[in-house]
Design a protein around this motif. Structure first.
Motif, PDB file in Angstrom:
ATOM      1  N   TYR A  54     -53.526  17.881 -51.910  1.00 36.41           N
ATOM      2  CA  TYR A  54     -53.552  19.179 -52.594  1.00 36.41           C
ATOM      3  C   TYR A  54     -53.726  18.992 -54.103  1.00 36.41           C
ATOM      4  O   TYR A  54     -54.547  19.669 -54.744  1.00 36.41           O
ATOM      5  N   ALA A  55     -52.959  18.061 -54.663  1.00 36.47           N
ATOM      6  CA  ALA A  55     -53.076  17.799 -56.099  1.00 36.47           C
ATOM      7  C   ALA A  55     -54.445  17.223 -56.439  1.00 36.47           C
ATOM      8  O   ALA A  55     -55.075  17.618 -57.442  1.00 36.47           O
ATOM      9  N   GLY A  56     -54.926  16.288 -55.604  1.00 35.24           N
ATOM     10  CA  GLY A  56     -56.243  15.704 -55.850  1.00 35.24           C
ATOM     11  C   GLY A  56     -57.351  16.732 -55.787  1.00 35.24           C
ATOM     12  O   GLY A  56     -58.301  16.702 -56.602  1.00 35.24           O
ATOM     13  N   LEU A  57     -57.261  17.665 -54.831  1.00 35.64           N
ATOM     14  CA  LEU A  57     -58.273  18.717 -54.725  1.00 35.64           C
ATOM     15  C   LEU A  57     -58.285  19.599 -55.966  1.00 35.64           C
ATOM     16  O   LEU A  57     -59.358  19.985 -56.459  1.00 35.64           O
ATOM     17  N   HIS A  58     -57.104  19.892 -56.495  1.00 41.08           N
ATOM     18  CA  HIS A  58     -57.034  20.717 -57.702  1.00 41.08           C
ATOM     19  C   HIS A  58     -57.640  20.008 -58.910  1.00 41.08           C
ATOM     20  O   HIS A  58     -58.337  20.628 -59.726  1.00 41.08           O
ATOM     21  N   VAL A  59     -57.371  18.720 -59.025  1.00 44.03           N
ATOM     22  CA  VAL A  59     -57.963  17.954 -60.131  1.00 44.03           C
ATOM     23  C   VAL A  59     -59.485  17.965 -60.020  1.00 44.03           C
ATOM     24  O   VAL A  59     -60.206  18.158 -61.023  1.00 44.03           O
ATOM     25  N   LEU A  60     -59.990  17.772 -58.800  1.00 47.60           N
ATOM     26  CA  LEU A  60     -61.438  17.763 -58.585  1.00 47.60           C
ATOM     27  C   LEU A  60     -62.063  19.121 -58.901  1.00 47.60           C
ATOM     28  O   LEU A  60     -63.081  19.207 -59.618  1.00 47.60           O
ATOM     29  N   LEU A  61     -61.482  20.204 -58.364  1.00 52.91           N
ATOM     30  CA  LEU A  61     -62.025  21.542 -58.613  1.00 52.91           C
ATOM     31  C   LEU A  61     -61.989  21.893 -60.093  1.00 52.91           C
ATOM     32  O   LEU A  61     -62.957  22.463 -60.635  1.00 52.91           O
ATOM     33  N   PHE A  62     -60.882  21.567 -60.753  1.00 51.16           N
ATOM     34  CA  PHE A  62     -60.750  21.871 -62.179  1.00 51.16           C
ATOM     35  C   PHE A  62     -61.794  21.098 -62.987  1.00 51.16           C
ATOM     36  O   PHE A  62     -62.455  21.656 -63.869  1.00 51.16           O
ATOM     37  N   GLN A 102     -61.335  28.298 -60.756  1.00 48.17           N
ATOM     38  CA  GLN A 102     -61.846  27.657 -59.541  1.00 48.17           C
ATOM     39  C   GLN A 102     -60.701  27.221 -58.625  1.00 48.17           C
ATOM     40  O   GLN A 102     -60.786  27.363 -57.402  1.00 48.17           O
ATOM     41  N   CYS A 103     -59.621  26.714 -59.215  1.00 51.75           N
ATOM     42  CA  CYS A 103     -58.447  26.362 -58.402  1.00 51.75           C
ATOM     43  C   CYS A 103     -57.840  27.602 -57.758  1.00 51.75           C
ATOM     44  O   CYS A 103     -57.396  27.564 -56.607  1.00 51.75           O
ATOM     45  N   LEU A 104     -57.836  28.714 -58.493  1.00 52.74           N
ATOM     46  CA  LEU A 104     -57.288  29.960 -57.953  1.00 52.74           C
ATOM     47  C   LEU A 104     -58.150  30.500 -56.819  1.00 52.74           C
ATOM     48  O   LEU A 104     -57.632  31.157 -55.903  1.00 52.74           O
ATOM     49  N   ASN A 105     -59.446  30.253 -56.852  1.00 55.24           N
ATOM     50  CA  ASN A 105     -60.296  30.657 -55.734  1.00 55.24           C
ATOM     51  C   ASN A 105     -59.797  30.039 -54.429  1.00 55.24           C
ATOM     52  O   ASN A 105     -59.712  30.709 -53.397  1.00 55.24           O
ATOM     53  N   PHE A 106     -59.487  28.751 -54.501  1.00 53.56           N
ATOM     54  CA  PHE A 106     -58.987  28.062 -53.304  1.00 53.56           C
ATOM     55  C   PHE A 106     -57.592  28.550 -52.929  1.00 53.56           C
ATOM     56  O   PHE A 106     -57.322  28.886 -51.771  1.00 53.56           O
TER      57      PHE A 106
END
Length: 742
Positions: free
Chosen positions: A221-229, A251-255
C-alpha cells in the motif's frame, strides 16, 4: 483505570495479590498519607472511619480487621498500629499470616473455630466475592470444609488443624494477604502512577509469522502510494512544487477514495474466505484497513487542499493572472476543472463533507449511544463520489470496477433481505440483560459456525440494521438463534420492549404456537435454559447475511484455544455446538465392550485434535444464560471412554477473590472440597470448577504448548485491551492469533 471485576480489562500489576519490594515501599508511603488524611487532627481512626476507608463489601471483615489491628484495645487505631499490622501481612512469615487468619475466623476469641463461626465467615466471603448461593448450599460448603479440617472430630478447628488444611494448597500461605494493594479507597487527590514507557515492538520471527500478511499489504500500500505520487508529480513538474504536491496527492486520492469501499464488501469478503486467498490476504483486518485508509484520505486531502491554496495565492499575486484569490477558490470563472470549471467549488464541498464524516466516525460518537449520527453521516459517500467525479477528470475510471461491485452487492443485499419478512417466534430475557431471539430459519439460509448477520426489526427502528453473531449451530435446521447484550440505544430498546410486553398477548392461537414450538425445541440439537421471562410471539423482522468471520479458520486448526470475555462468548456458542456435532460423527463405539475411539483419518470438515474453551465473566449471573449448553457438551464428553478430553472448559469469575486473599481463602477451599465431593461446581453447576480472578496467561499458554496436540491457533472475542495482552503472549509462544471484532 480498569474497573474491578471487568473481564475485558487486563489485570494491572499493582492489583495482584503480591507486590514487589519497591511497590511495598511506595504503597506504605501512600497508606501513611491516606491515614493522615482520614485520621485528621487526633491522628487516630475509629471503627466508623475504618469502615469508610476499607474497600471491602462486607463489614464483617472490616470489624474483624479493626479489632485485630487495635492491639491495645483502645477502640481506635494509630498509624503505628496500622503500619505494624500491614508490615506483618506483607512481609511476615507464613506462620504470622496464618495466625492472623485464624484470629479473623475465631470470632469469639475462644482459641478454636466452631461450625457456626465458620458459616458466618463463609457467608461474608460469599458477599465479598459477589456470589449468591442458597442457604442449603452454604451449609454444605461449611460442613465440607469443617469436616475436612476437624481431623480429631472434636467439633472445633484448632490452629494446628487449620494450618494442616491450608498446607494442602501449596504456595497459598506464603502469598496470603488482604488485597493490600487496593483495600483502602483511594482519595480523589491520590496521584496516579506514572505509566511505564512503551517499548517499541520488535520484529521478531513470531511477530512476523502472526502479522506477515498485514505487513506485506501495508508495504504494498505504501509502495503504491509512492509510485502514484511520483508519477503524477513528475508529469506536472513544469508547473511548480505546489502543483506537483497537489497532483501527487490527488492521484493517491483517486485510488483511496475508490478502493476504500472494496474493504467493506461483506459478501465478496465472505466468498474470498472460502478460497486460498484467505491464507494470503489479511481479510480479518478489513475494518482496520478501512479505518487506516480513511485517515490517509483525510491527511492527503488536507495536503492536497493546502497545496492548491498555496498555488492560488501565488497565482493571485502574479501580474499575469486576471483573477483574485477568492475567485480562484470559490468561483467557476477561472474555468478550473473538466466540468464547467467546478473543481474549486467541488473541492471545498468535498473537504467539508469529508471532515464531517471523519469527526462523526470517531469512537466517542459511535460508542456513546449516537450510532445514528455515525450511520447517516457515513451515507455521504454517495454525494462524495458524485462530487469526486465532477472534481477530478480521471476519478470515474478508478471508480468504475469498485463502484460496480459495490452497487451490485448493495442491490443483492437489498433484494435478499426484503424478499420475504421473517418472524421472531420466541424471546427469552436472560440474566445480564441478554435478549435471546429465536427466528424462523429461511429455507435457503446456509451459514457456517461463527458467522454473523444484520438484523432489522421495524417495530424497534425502521431503518436501522445491526450486526449480530449467530449463536445456533448450522445443524439446527428450523430456527436461528441470536443472543444480544443490551449495550446501546437499539439493544436497550429491544430488551425493554419485550420486558414491557404482555406474554399472554403475543398474537392469536398462542396455545397452538406454544405446542408447536415446544415440539420443535425437542427436535433441536441443543435447547436453551428455561427462563421466567419466556415469550412466544410473531414479530416481523428482516435479516441480511450470513457473513464470514475469522472463526471460520477454527475447523482447519489442530489445537484451537477459544477465549471469550463476557458477551464475547456468542460466536463460540455456535462453534462449540458444531464442533461437538462433527466430533461425534467421527466417533466409533464397539458394540461389545462399548469402547469409543475417534477416526484417525483427517477430513476437510474438521482437523481438530483438541479444543480449549476459556470464558471470563465479571459475576455469577453472567454465566447463567450459557450454562445449559456447556452442561450438554460436558455430558456428551462424559460418554466417551478415550483418554484425554477433546473439549476442555476453563471458567473464570473476575469478581471472586482468590485463595491468596484472607477474605476468600476459606470459601475457595470449601468450594474445591465440595466440587470434588459432588463432582460439580457450586457456582455454575458444571463439572468444571470456576476459578476466581483472572487467568494467568503465561501458565495457560505454557500448559497448551506442553500438550503438543498440533499447531495452536488462538481465537478471541472481547475487548481490544485484553486482545493486546493475548496477542503479546501468542507472539511469545509462536501461536497464531485471530480476533473477532464487535
Amino acid at each position: 483505570m480498569s474497573v474491578p471485576g471487568d473481564p475485558a480489562q487486563p489485570e494491572p500489576e499493582s492489583c495482584r495479590g503480591t507486590m514487589s519490594t519497591e511497590e511495598d515501599v511506595k504503597w506504605l508511603q501512600w497508606v501513611t498519607h491516606q491515614f493522615e488524611t482520614i485520621a485528621g487532627e487526633d491522628r487516630e481512626i475509629d471503627l466508623q472511619r475504618f469502615k469508610t476507608a476499607l474497600n471491602v463489601k462486607e463489614s464483617f471483615f472490616a470489624e474483624r480487621f479493626f479489632t485485630l489491628f487495635d492491639s491495645d484495645g483502645s477502640g481506635t487505631i494509630t498509624l503505628q498500629e496500622l503500619k505494624e499490622a500491614l508490615t506483618l501481612l506483607i512481609h511476615g512469615d507464613p506462620m504470622d499470616k496464618l495466625k492472623f487468619l485464624f484470629q479473623v475466623y475465631d470470632v469469639d476469641g475462644s482459641g478454636s473455630i466452631d461450625p457456626d463461626e465458620l458459616r458466618t465467615v463463609l457467608q461474608s466471603c460469599l458477599r465479598e466475592s459477589s456470589i449468591s448461593l442458597p442457604e442449603e448450599k452454604l451449609d454444605q460448603l461449611t460442613l465440607a470444609l469443617f469436616e475436612s479440617a476437624d481431623k480429631d472430630c472434636s467439633g472445633a478447628i484448632t490452629f494446628e488443624e487449620l494450618r494442616d488444611e491450608l498446607q494442602r494448597f501449596p504456595g497459598v500461605i506464603e502469598s496470603l494477604t488482604i488485597s493490600a494493594a487496593h483495600w483502602l479507597t483511594a482519595p480523589t487527590a491520590r496521584p496516579r502512577p506514572r505509566p511505564r514507557p512503551r517499548r517499541p515492538r520488535r520484529l521478531t520471527s513470531a511477530y512476523w509469522r502472526n502479522h506477515r500478511s498485514q505487513l506485506l499489504c501495508l508495504a504494498a500500500y505504501a509502495g503504491l502510494h509512492v509510485l502514484l505520487f511520483a508519477l503524477a508529480a513528475n508529469a506536472h513538474r513544469a508547473l511548480g512544487a505546489s502543483v506537483m504536491v497537489a497532483k501527487g496527492c490527488g492521484q493517491c486520492l483517486n485510488f483511496d477514495c475508490s478502493f476504500i469501499a472494496v474493504l467493506m464488501l461483506r459478501r465478496c469478503l465472505t466468498w474470498l474466505r472460502a478460497t486460498w486467498l484467505a491464507q494470503v490476504l489479511p481479510l480479518d483486518q478489513n475494518v482496520q484497513f478501512h479505518q487506516l485508509m480513511g485517515y490517509v484520505v483525510v491527511g492527503l486531502s488536507l495536503v492536497h487542499t493546502v497545496a492548491h491554496v498555496v498555488n492560488f495565492a501565488l497565482q493571485a499575486q502574479s501580474d499575469a493572472s486576471p483573477f483574485r484569490f477568492w475567485e480562484l477558490m470559490l468561483t467557476t470563472r477561472p474555468g478550473i476543472g473538466w466540468v464547467h470549471g467546478s473543481a474549486s467549488l467541488t473541492g471545498v464541498a468535498l473537504l467539508l463533507l469529508l471532515l464531517l464524516m471523519f469527526f462523526c466516525s470517531s469512537s466517542c460518537v459511535r460508542r456513546s449511544g449516537h450510532f445514528e449520527v455515525f450511520y447517516w453521516t457515513h451515507l455521504s459517500y454517495l454525494p462524495m463520489w458524485l462530487l469526486l467525479i465532477l472534481h477530478g477528470p480521471n476519478f470515474w475510471k478508478w471508480l468504475l470496477v469498485p463502484g460496480i461491485l459495490f452497487f451490485l452487492e448493495k442491490a443483492i443485499g437489498l433484494v435478499v433481505s426484503h424478499m420475504a419478512a421473517l418472524c421472531i417466534v420466541e424471546v427469552n430475557l436472560l440474566p445480564s440483560k441478554v435478549t435471546h431471539l429465536v427466528i424462523k430459519r429461511p429455507p435457503l439460509f446456509h451459514y457456517r459456525p461463527g458467522d454473523y448477520l444484520y438484523l432489522n426489526i421495524p417495530t424497534i427502528a425502521r431503518y436501522e440494521w445491526h450486526p449480530f453473531t449467530i449463536s445456533s449451530a448450522p445443524e439446527q435446521k428450523d430456527t436461528i438463534w441470536l443472543h444480544i447484550r443490551s449495550q446501546g440505544q437499539w439493544t436497550n430498546r429491544l430488551y425493554e420492549s419485550f420486558k414491557a410486553s404482555d406474554p399472554e398477548g403475543c398474537g392469536p392461537k398462542r396455545l397452538s404456537r406454544t405446542l408447536r414450538m415446544r415440539r420443535n425445541q425437542r427436535r433441536a440439537q441443543v435447547s436453551e435454559m428455561s427462563s421466567e421471562n419466556h415469550q412466544f410471539c410473531n414479530i416481523k423482522c428482516y435479516i441480511d447475511g450470513p457473513y464470514g468471520t475469522p472463526t471460520r479458520r477454527i475447523f482447519a486448526s489442530e489445537h484451537a484455544v477459544l477465549i471469550g470475555a463476557g458477551i464475547g462468548i456468542t460466536p463460540f456458542a455456535s462453534i462449540l455446538q458444531s464442533i461437538m456435532h462433527r466430533h461425534q460423527k467421527r466417533m466409533h463405539v464397539c458394540p461389545s465392550c462399548q469402547h469409543s475411539w475417534v477416526d484417525g483419518v483427517q477430513d476437510e470438515d474438521m482437523k481438530l485434535h483438541k479444543v480449549d474453551f476459556i470464558w471470563i465473566n465479571r459475576d455469577q449471573r453472567s454465566f447463567e444464560w450459557f450454562v445449559s449448553l456447556l452442561t450438554k457438551l460436558e455430558m456428551a464428553q462424559a460418554e466417551e471412554t478415550q483418554e484425554g478430553c477433546f473439549l476442555e472448559l476453563h471458567m473464570y469469575m473476575t469478581s471472586a477473590l482468590g485463595k491468596n486473599d484472607m477474605k476468600a481463602i476459606g470459601l475457595q477451599m470449601a468450594l474445591d472440597l465440595l466440587a470434588k465431593k459432588e463432582k460439580k461446581d457450586s457456582i455454575t453447576g458444571l463439572q468444571t470448577r470456576t476459578q476466581p480472578g483472572r487467568p494467568d496467561w503465561s501458565k495457560v499458554f505454557q500448559k497448551v504448548a506442553a500438550e503438543r496436540k498440533g499447531k495452536v491457533q488462538v481465537f478471541f472475542c472481547g475487548s481490544p485491551a485484553l486482545a493486546k495482552v493475548l496477542k503479546g503472549h501468542c507472539d511469545q509462544f509462536s501461536f497464531r492469533f485471530f480476533q473477532e471484532n464487535f
